[in-house]
Design a protein around this motif. Sequence first.
Motif, PDB file in Angstrom:
ATOM      1  N   ILE A 143      80.414  30.676  -7.704  1.00 49.83           N
ATOM      2  CA  ILE A 143      80.139  31.889  -6.830  1.00 49.83           C
ATOM      3  C   ILE A 143      79.502  31.568  -5.597  1.00 49.83           C
ATOM      4  O   ILE A 143      80.032  32.100  -4.557  1.00 49.83           O
ATOM      5  CB  ILE A 143      79.262  32.847  -7.794  1.00 49.83           C
ATOM      6  N   GLN A 144      78.949  30.439  -5.668  1.00 46.99           N
ATOM      7  CA  GLN A 144      78.121  30.076  -4.314  1.00 46.99           C
ATOM      8  C   GLN A 144      79.290  29.534  -3.283  1.00 46.99           C
ATOM      9  O   GLN A 144      79.262  30.061  -2.062  1.00 46.99           O
ATOM     10  CB  GLN A 144      77.292  28.900  -4.699  1.00 46.99           C
ATOM     11  N   ALA A 145      80.243  29.158  -3.699  1.00 53.03           N
ATOM     12  CA  ALA A 145      81.270  28.469  -2.922  1.00 53.03           C
ATOM     13  C   ALA A 145      81.924  29.646  -2.339  1.00 53.03           C
ATOM     14  O   ALA A 145      82.610  29.615  -1.236  1.00 53.03           O
ATOM     15  CB  ALA A 145      82.186  27.486  -3.665  1.00 53.03           C
ATOM     16  N   GLN A 146      82.240  30.615  -3.165  1.00 47.10           N
ATOM     17  CA  GLN A 146      82.781  31.806  -2.751  1.00 47.10           C
ATOM     18  C   GLN A 146      82.136  32.479  -1.752  1.00 47.10           C
ATOM     19  O   GLN A 146      82.801  32.793  -0.546  1.00 47.10           O
ATOM     20  CB  GLN A 146      83.264  32.856  -3.889  1.00 47.10           C
ATOM     21  N   ASN A 180      82.234  30.480   1.470  1.00 47.58           N
ATOM     22  CA  ASN A 180      83.724  30.673   2.175  1.00 47.58           C
ATOM     23  C   ASN A 180      83.693  31.976   3.023  1.00 47.58           C
ATOM     24  O   ASN A 180      84.303  32.147   4.132  1.00 47.58           O
ATOM     25  CB  ASN A 180      84.634  30.566   1.461  1.00 47.58           C
ATOM     26  N   TYR A 229      76.724  21.610   5.378  1.00 51.67           N
ATOM     27  CA  TYR A 229      78.071  22.050   5.358  1.00 51.67           C
ATOM     28  C   TYR A 229      78.249  23.267   6.131  1.00 51.67           C
ATOM     29  O   TYR A 229      79.128  23.215   7.030  1.00 51.67           O
ATOM     30  CB  TYR A 229      78.325  22.621   3.803  1.00 51.67           C
TER      31      TYR A 229
END
Lengths: 344, 349
Positions: free
Chosen positions: B200-203, B206, B231
Amino acid sequence: MNKKNLNILQVENLEMHFVQKNKRIKAINDVSFYVHKGETFGFVGESGCGKSATCKTILRLLPENGEVVRGSILYNGINLLEQSEKQMRKIRGKEIGMIFQEPMTALNPVLKIKEQMYEQFLGSDMTEQQKHDKAIEMLRLVGIPSPETRLNEYIHQYSGGMRQRAMIAVTLAAEPKLLLADEPTTALDVTIQDQIIRLIEALKEKLGMSMILITHDLGVVSEMCDRVAVMYAGSIVEMADTQTLFAYPRHPYTEGLMQSLPKDNGERGKLNPIQGMPPDLSRLEEGCSFFPRCKYASKVCGTTVPQLREIAQEHWVGCHHAEHMEHAIGLICLEDAQHREGRT
Amino acid sequence: MEWATDKQDILLRVEGLYKVFPQHRNLLQVLTKQPEKLLKAVDHVSLEVVRGEILGLVGESGCGKSTFAKSMIRLLEPNGGTISFDGVDLTALSREAHRKVCKNFQVIFQDPYSSLNPRMTIGKAIEEVLLYHHVCDKLEVAQRCKEIMRQVGLDEEMGSRYPRQLSGGQRQRAGIARAVALHPKLIIADEPVSALDVSIQAQILNLLLKLKRELNCTMIFISHDLRVVRYISDRVAVMYLGKIVELAPADELYQNTAHPYSQILMQANPSLDPRLRKKNSLVEGELTSPIDLPTGCRFRPRCSKAVDICSREEPELRRLGPGHFAACHYISPNGSEIPNVVKKGTDVT
């Protein structure tokens, strides 16, 4: 599974449900794993995947609505699920200790650290002086300064990192053979986390413990674990030694987890998160539980639950397509050709 | 001093920002007239934020990073210093005038569960922001709200749900929707992904990058996760006990870490490579209490490189290279380049 006599813990086909008024939440579905003597075995997965529930089942610390449907938990050959509550009390703490994420809720706020430490010596024939010395020694071992005064303090008088140390000291005072550590560093800052990781490692070696570590952080896994199991929706989907798993993930979920993380080398490509959300455990559908989110899913995935299979030595994967997952990108690259040959 | 790399378009300039929290005294201390102790959460910090950049702010809990960010936009009233936002002196504004400009800066909080009203549906919560700031006509509000929800990746039907009915990731999306609804020039993201699972963190990461591009806004990203900060950020500031100790372009900071504290942070960050496992911890001691600060350099009690001068003089931020600043006596005694002793290999994590 092999090396039976070397395993301190062997869990077979464990299934546990939380029973609610009108539904059953299938928290653990057919979980089998083993922990070798002296190793650190990691459970990694996202919240609600059943990693904490597995540990609580091992210690039989489940709430009343937690119902073990089937399976066995063999600790040194004894099935913990068949022990009476009285026998379990002898095992908890003495044989299997547990440290939790939040020391403030795990330790008693109205008892001094000293009193909680002494509780660990109940049933032993230590004298008051011996208990005192042992308690001081434990606090010193975990690196708490001026242990003589700290022993008479309450948990709220400690700082965050010290609290975690105090809990480790209290748990390890009983010198358990197996330590269950449930997210022991999650609430801590990186610098303190680093100290606690080294502390646990050193104590593990000193006391010759085995350990099960629960975490959601692949970084912590890489720092601490010898072998690791990835859990998803109550099942183990992949299990291997840490290097193999990090280099050759073979389950789409493991790959997804790794692809969700920003890289160490500062690469700025778009992250590839897993789409969607974990399933509702009370309404698991037929087939693979990862099916709705999986980009490699095929027809068979929607109908048949994949079994955990050994695709290479000690590398277990629960996916119909495990053999065709060679393209999966891990977090590290092993050039070691022998390693690769050994797998085929 | 010129903080940014070149002469750039500065959106926010903070100078000598100062925020203290007086500590509670008990009756005896009041009667004996003991002086009030002060917790210096932000201790005369100066910083410039360049328009269009993402500035990362890292540090351990209690180092004042959230307080600093909140004081910057007067969400917390600073005790001293000046803040100039897009040419407007924020500190000079009255409460009323401040309220008018504050739609230009919005905050995304760590825990949307406690920052969203539990008795208001998500749709209502977003509409409230739009109505309060009169950004669109009352008749258009519903339509606008739907657009925003689509923008942050929430289904339309979510608009009628309450925060408790959403998952963590969806709630964070709702929190983000509220922040971007006003097309702010500056977004302060205070640990927006810390409470979320990795996938979810990556979503959300993004999504934040996508929104930043679409809205063309500037962002201050607060986090304790060094990997995430590298990042997402263009520049990173490392904070320690209310001071910025190092400031540099993201890759420069991670590759040529200069300040001993930043080095410790980098080394403590668990590596994702099991082969690089460390044997011993290099970290000594815990965060010093911000109430009784040591003399001289505040990092001195934990610093393995501390020398005589460190206990006498407080180091100021000094330029080490293009856009790279650090506050340490050890690094640049004559204000010149970084000596080799602290220069590390390319792989620092």
